[in-house]
Design a protein around this motif. Structure first.
Motif, short mmCIF file in Angstrom:
data_model
loop_
_atom_site.label_atom_id
_atom_site.label_comp_id
_atom_site.label_asym_id
_atom_site.label_seq_id
_atom_site.Cartn_x
_atom_site.Cartn_y
_atom_site.Cartn_z
N HIS A 70 -12.76 -31.88 -0.65
CA HIS A 70 -12.59 -32.27 -2.05
C HIS A 70 -12.47 -31.11 -2.65
N ASN A 71 -12.78 -29.90 -2.21
CA ASN A 71 -12.58 -28.64 -3.09
C ASN A 71 -13.24 -28.69 -4.48
N SER A 97 -6.62 -30.43 -9.35
CA SER A 97 -5.83 -30.06 -10.92
C SER A 97 -5.39 -31.19 -11.83
N LYS A 98 -4.93 -32.40 -11.23
CA LYS A 98 -4.49 -33.24 -11.75
C LYS A 98 -5.46 -34.36 -12.31
N LEU A 99 -6.56 -34.11 -11.92
CA LEU A 99 -7.75 -35.21 -12.24
C LEU A 99 -7.95 -34.93 -13.70
N LYS A 100 -8.22 -36.12 -14.59
CA LYS A 100 -8.82 -36.13 -15.93
C LYS A 100 -9.20 -37.46 -16.37
N GLY A 101 -9.97 -37.54 -17.31
CA GLY A 101 -10.46 -38.81 -18.01
C GLY A 101 -11.52 -39.50 -17.32
N ALA A 102 -11.41 -40.20 -16.45
CA ALA A 102 -12.77 -41.03 -16.01
C ALA A 102 -13.40 -40.05 -15.13
N SER A 103 -14.60 -40.39 -14.47
CA SER A 103 -15.83 -39.56 -13.78
C SER A 103 -15.02 -39.00 -12.74
N LEU A 104 -15.53 -37.73 -12.42
CA LEU A 104 -14.96 -37.02 -11.11
C LEU A 104 -15.30 -37.75 -9.84
N GLU A 105 -16.51 -38.35 -9.84
CA GLU A 105 -16.96 -38.95 -8.76
C GLU A 105 -16.14 -40.23 -8.24
N ASN A 106 -15.78 -41.06 -9.16
CA ASN A 106 -14.93 -42.04 -9.11
C ASN A 106 -13.41 -41.83 -8.66
#
Length: 325
Positions: free
Chosen positions: A55-56, A87-96
């Motif tokens: 998952h880094n 790097s492209k993750l944003k918005g909703a919870s990181l877990e989901n």
């Protein structure tokens, strides 16, 4: 043969040649991989592959990845590793979001007539039930974690779903298995960890067999859901049209509001879109369905950025659902 191994053995299907195990390196997936390796290698035409997702997100991510590779090399198990790009993750919870990425990788690697084993156990199932109840879930959510479901071109199966975690930990100790411990599992700022560390220990002191009793409850809910769903399917057939994304509004309105809601949820789920929550459902059946048809009324839930978000439209006597993402 150990009961965990017996469960794996009972699930081996001659039609399935390739089995995969979702392997994080933690105690649950380590025990599952060890059991699967013992059982599957006794079937000469079957193969086993461990899938590890890096998952880094932790400073220990590379250490965990290397541990999994070393474990598999010692056991002579083939392993495939995948590094997630955060790097492209944003918005909703990181877990989901991490969960969605994880399942995307699994789905892409499952071919026809192939199975992925995941190590969810009874404690996980009960925690999921609590999480959903605290959020006001309905009958479908109270079904908790499914034992098996389709994934990609293959199937996801959870062999340990009826076993408590203590059985898995005992197996690991008896077989001297080496596994990793994720420190984030101790962080009670996460809802699931709070339930695991603060709530269930108190419940267990008062009701020692709460897990087994809730397992019966989940089974009863699943049976009730199937009965209800069969009736909803019959109701839906009455309002459906020649196009999957359209239903007949006047026929929908012939049902009481409680059934209208169930029909709408069933319809949206059949389109693989995100079902509306209770507040949105009430807006639809109380107001939107009676909107002025001459103005081509529309109703949205979700956002363009969120997969499965929906736009409802009314044209003449048709209620139309489209994805906006």
């Amino acid at each position: 043969m150990h009961p965990l191994e017996e469960k794996l053995n009972s699930l081996i299907n001659k039609k399935v040649k390739n089995y995969f195990v979702a392997y994080s390196g933690g105690v649950d997936s380590t025990v599952l991989l060890d059991c699967a390796n013992k059982i599957i290698k006794s079937f000469k035409d079957s193969s086993l592959v461990a899938l590890h997702i890096n998952h880094n997100y932790s400073n220990d991510s590379i250490t965990w990845k290397n541990h999994c590779i070393d474990f598999c090399n010692k056991k002579n198990i083939k392993i495939l590793t995948f590094d997630l790009d955060l790097s492209k993750l944003k918005g909703a919870s990181l877990e989901n979001q991490l969960r969605d990425l994880r399942y995307k990788v699994f789905a892409e690697n499952l071919g026809k007539d192939e199975q992925l084993f995941m190590a969810h156990h009874l404690d996980d199932n009960v925690e999921t039930l609590f999480l959903r109840l605290f959020r006001g879930t309905g009958l479908k959510g109270a079904k908790s974690i499914p034992f098996k479901r389709l994934l990609g071109k293959g199937e996801l199966v959870r062999p340990f779903l009826d076993f408590p975690k203590k059985d898995i930990e005992k197996y690991a100790e008896e077989n001297e298995l080496d596994f990793i411990s994720d420190k984030t599992n101790e962080d009670i700022s996460f809802d699931r960890n709070f339930i695991r560390k603060e709530i269930t220990p108190l419940i267990e002191k008062r009701w020692p067999k709460y897990n087994e009793n809730l397992k019966k409850f989940i089974l009863n809910v699943n049976e009730s859901y199937e009965i209800v769903n069969d009736q909803i399917r019959i109701d839906f057939s009455f309002v459906s049209s020649s196009k999957k994304d359209q239903i007949v509004l006047s026929k929908l309105l012939a049902f009481p509001k409680s059934k209208q809601k169930n029909i709408i949820i069933f319809w949206i789920n059949s389109l693989n879109l995100n079902a509306p929550n209770g507040k949105v459902l009430n807006e639809i059946v109380d107001k939107f369905v009676f909107a002025n048809k001459d103005k081509d009324p529309t109703f949205f839930w979700g956002t363009k950025e969120k997969k499965g978000s929906v736009c409802l439209k009314i044209k003449k006597d048709k209620l139309i659902a489209k994805s906006i993402s």
